[in-house]
Write a protein that holds these residues in place. Sequence first.
Motif, mmCIF file in Angstrom:
data_model
loop_
_atom_site.group_PDB
_atom_site.id
_atom_site.type_symbol
_atom_site.label_atom_id
_atom_site.label_comp_id
_atom_site.label_asym_id
_atom_site.label_seq_id
_atom_site.Cartn_x
_atom_site.Cartn_y
_atom_site.Cartn_z
ATOM 1 N N PRO A 97 0.790 -1.240 0.000
ATOM 2 C CA PRO A 97 0.000 0.000 0.000
ATOM 3 C C PRO A 97 0.817 1.281 0.000
ATOM 4 O O PRO A 97 0.375 2.305 -0.526
ATOM 5 C CB PRO A 97 -0.825 -0.128 1.296
ATOM 6 C CG PRO A 97 -0.930 -1.583 1.539
ATOM 7 C CD PRO A 97 0.361 -2.181 1.053
ATOM 8 N N GLU A 98 2.029 1.262 0.594
ATOM 9 C CA GLU A 98 2.849 2.473 0.631
ATOM 10 C C GLU A 98 3.852 2.546 -0.516
ATOM 11 O O GLU A 98 4.538 3.553 -0.670
ATOM 12 C CB GLU A 98 3.602 2.563 1.961
ATOM 13 C CG GLU A 98 2.833 3.274 3.040
ATOM 14 C CD GLU A 98 3.753 3.773 4.141
ATOM 15 O OE1 GLU A 98 4.908 4.156 3.867
ATOM 16 O OE2 GLU A 98 3.305 3.775 5.295
ATOM 17 N N ARG A 104 5.404 7.208 4.853
ATOM 18 C CA ARG A 104 5.278 7.126 6.308
ATOM 19 C C ARG A 104 6.419 6.310 6.917
ATOM 20 O O ARG A 104 7.002 6.698 7.938
ATOM 21 C CB ARG A 104 3.941 6.496 6.687
ATOM 22 C CG ARG A 104 3.685 6.524 8.204
ATOM 23 C CD ARG A 104 2.517 5.621 8.579
ATOM 24 N NE ARG A 104 1.258 6.093 8.062
ATOM 25 C CZ ARG A 104 0.430 6.900 8.725
ATOM 26 N NH1 ARG A 104 0.752 7.342 9.931
ATOM 27 N NH2 ARG A 104 -0.722 7.257 8.177
ATOM 28 N N THR A 157 -2.564 14.651 4.769
ATOM 29 C CA THR A 157 -3.706 13.776 4.987
ATOM 30 C C THR A 157 -3.415 12.436 4.329
ATOM 31 O O THR A 157 -3.061 12.384 3.143
ATOM 32 C CB THR A 157 -4.977 14.389 4.383
ATOM 33 O OG1 THR A 157 -5.235 15.642 5.015
ATOM 34 C CG2 THR A 157 -6.172 13.455 4.600
ATOM 35 N N ASP A 158 -3.542 11.372 5.106
ATOM 36 C CA ASP A 158 -3.294 10.035 4.572
ATOM 37 C C ASP A 158 -4.314 9.747 3.474
ATOM 38 O O ASP A 158 -5.525 9.749 3.726
ATOM 39 C CB ASP A 158 -3.427 9.004 5.694
ATOM 40 C CG ASP A 158 -2.973 7.620 5.275
ATOM 41 O OD1 ASP A 158 -3.244 7.228 4.124
ATOM 42 O OD2 ASP A 158 -2.351 6.926 6.103
ATOM 43 N N HIS A 160 -5.159 7.097 2.140
ATOM 44 C CA HIS A 160 -5.860 5.814 2.273
ATOM 45 C C HIS A 160 -7.023 5.870 3.261
ATOM 46 O O HIS A 160 -8.039 5.211 3.066
ATOM 47 C CB HIS A 160 -4.884 4.713 2.683
ATOM 48 C CG HIS A 160 -3.828 4.439 1.667
ATOM 49 N ND1 HIS A 160 -4.107 3.931 0.415
ATOM 50 C CD2 HIS A 160 -2.483 4.632 1.707
ATOM 51 C CE1 HIS A 160 -2.976 3.810 -0.275
ATOM 52 N NE2 HIS A 160 -1.983 4.228 0.486
ATOM 53 N N ASP A 161 -6.890 6.677 4.323
ATOM 54 C CA ASP A 161 -7.966 6.691 5.313
ATOM 55 C C ASP A 161 -8.459 8.093 5.662
ATOM 56 O O ASP A 161 -9.367 8.246 6.492
ATOM 57 C CB ASP A 161 -7.548 5.954 6.585
ATOM 58 C CG ASP A 161 -6.342 6.574 7.277
ATOM 59 O OD1 ASP A 161 -6.017 7.751 7.009
ATOM 60 O OD2 ASP A 161 -5.721 5.885 8.113
ATOM 61 N N GLY A 162 -7.839 9.138 5.068
ATOM 62 C CA GLY A 162 -8.320 10.493 5.275
ATOM 63 C C GLY A 162 -7.953 11.130 6.591
ATOM 64 O O GLY A 162 -8.424 12.231 6.911
ATOM 65 N N THR A 163 -7.096 10.493 7.393
ATOM 66 C CA THR A 163 -6.689 11.067 8.668
ATOM 67 C C THR A 163 -5.509 12.012 8.494
ATOM 68 O O THR A 163 -4.674 11.836 7.608
ATOM 69 C CB THR A 163 -6.300 9.967 9.668
ATOM 70 O OG1 THR A 163 -5.200 9.204 9.118
ATOM 71 C CG2 THR A 163 -7.461 9.037 9.927
#
Length: 316
Positions: A97-98, A104, A157-158, A160-163
């Motif tokens: 995924p990264e 990160r 903002t990530d 993948h999850d919006g955080t």
Amino acid sequence: MSESTYTAGSPTPVLSVSPVVLPAPGRAVDLEVRVSAPVTGSDLPVILLSHGQGYSNHLSSLNGYAPLAGFWAAHGFVVIQPTHLSSRTLSLDPDHPEAPLYWRSRAEDMKHILDRLDAIEAAVPQLLGRLDPSRVAVAGHSMGGHTASLLLGARLTDPHDGTEVNLAEPRIKAGVLLAAPGRGGDALTAFTAENYSFFSTTDFSGMTTPTLVVAGDKDTSAHLTVRGAEWHTDPYFLSPSPKSLLTLFDAEHGLGGISGYDVAETTDENPERVSAVQWLTWAYLRSELYPGDSAWQAACDTLTAGPGPLGRVESR
């Protein structure tokens, strides 16, 4: 502009050890680092150096950036260089995924190094008891500059999850960003926004740690940004003070050749420019980590003295 133009004392012989392997549970592979240090001295400050990406197989690893690592170590720093998961030397699963840039994980590598300074000292007995963990800086080139900016307080903002991601590291007291990426949004090319979406939300407003931004005025990075060379100055203009900006005249993304000696992908090879980057970054970190040290002011004065300066410095 020759080395003798600046004043930093005589270089000290350098000890360089690699790989030093740090166990890293949960990481695809254990973390390997190179440690370079002067053979003498105590209470030595530390620079974490994050590699960029590129066409070469080994510059993006602990084996790159010898012009910087060697110089900084010869003038009193312990330089620690990780091989990030994005390195071509590891050939990891491209479907992670990264992947391919592991934005990160790169920052987490640096935190892991700081957590294990004792293990690094134990693995390099000549260093035992010689580090000063209260004086730590981070430096990074290109993608490594993005890594360093996150540790210095930039956020994103990530995708993948919006955080919101906050990887600021309080143990790091100063930084150097070398040809680092700028802001996202409409500054990015369509290719970058689609393939490296984590760049899209970069926010420098929380990057409060003192930082020197180094940018080449011919570094257009057209594959990444539509804004041209000024994109690489965003970390300076879009972050809170105190910050300094070193603009190098006629410099492209390699800043004269900082990623390695005689590197084919350096489009602006210039040993004099590399010498200026070595000295000015060293001087900046000396003065930030040792308040009252005059090295930075002296280096800035020397840069602009005489005809045909290699660049200019501004601060705020």
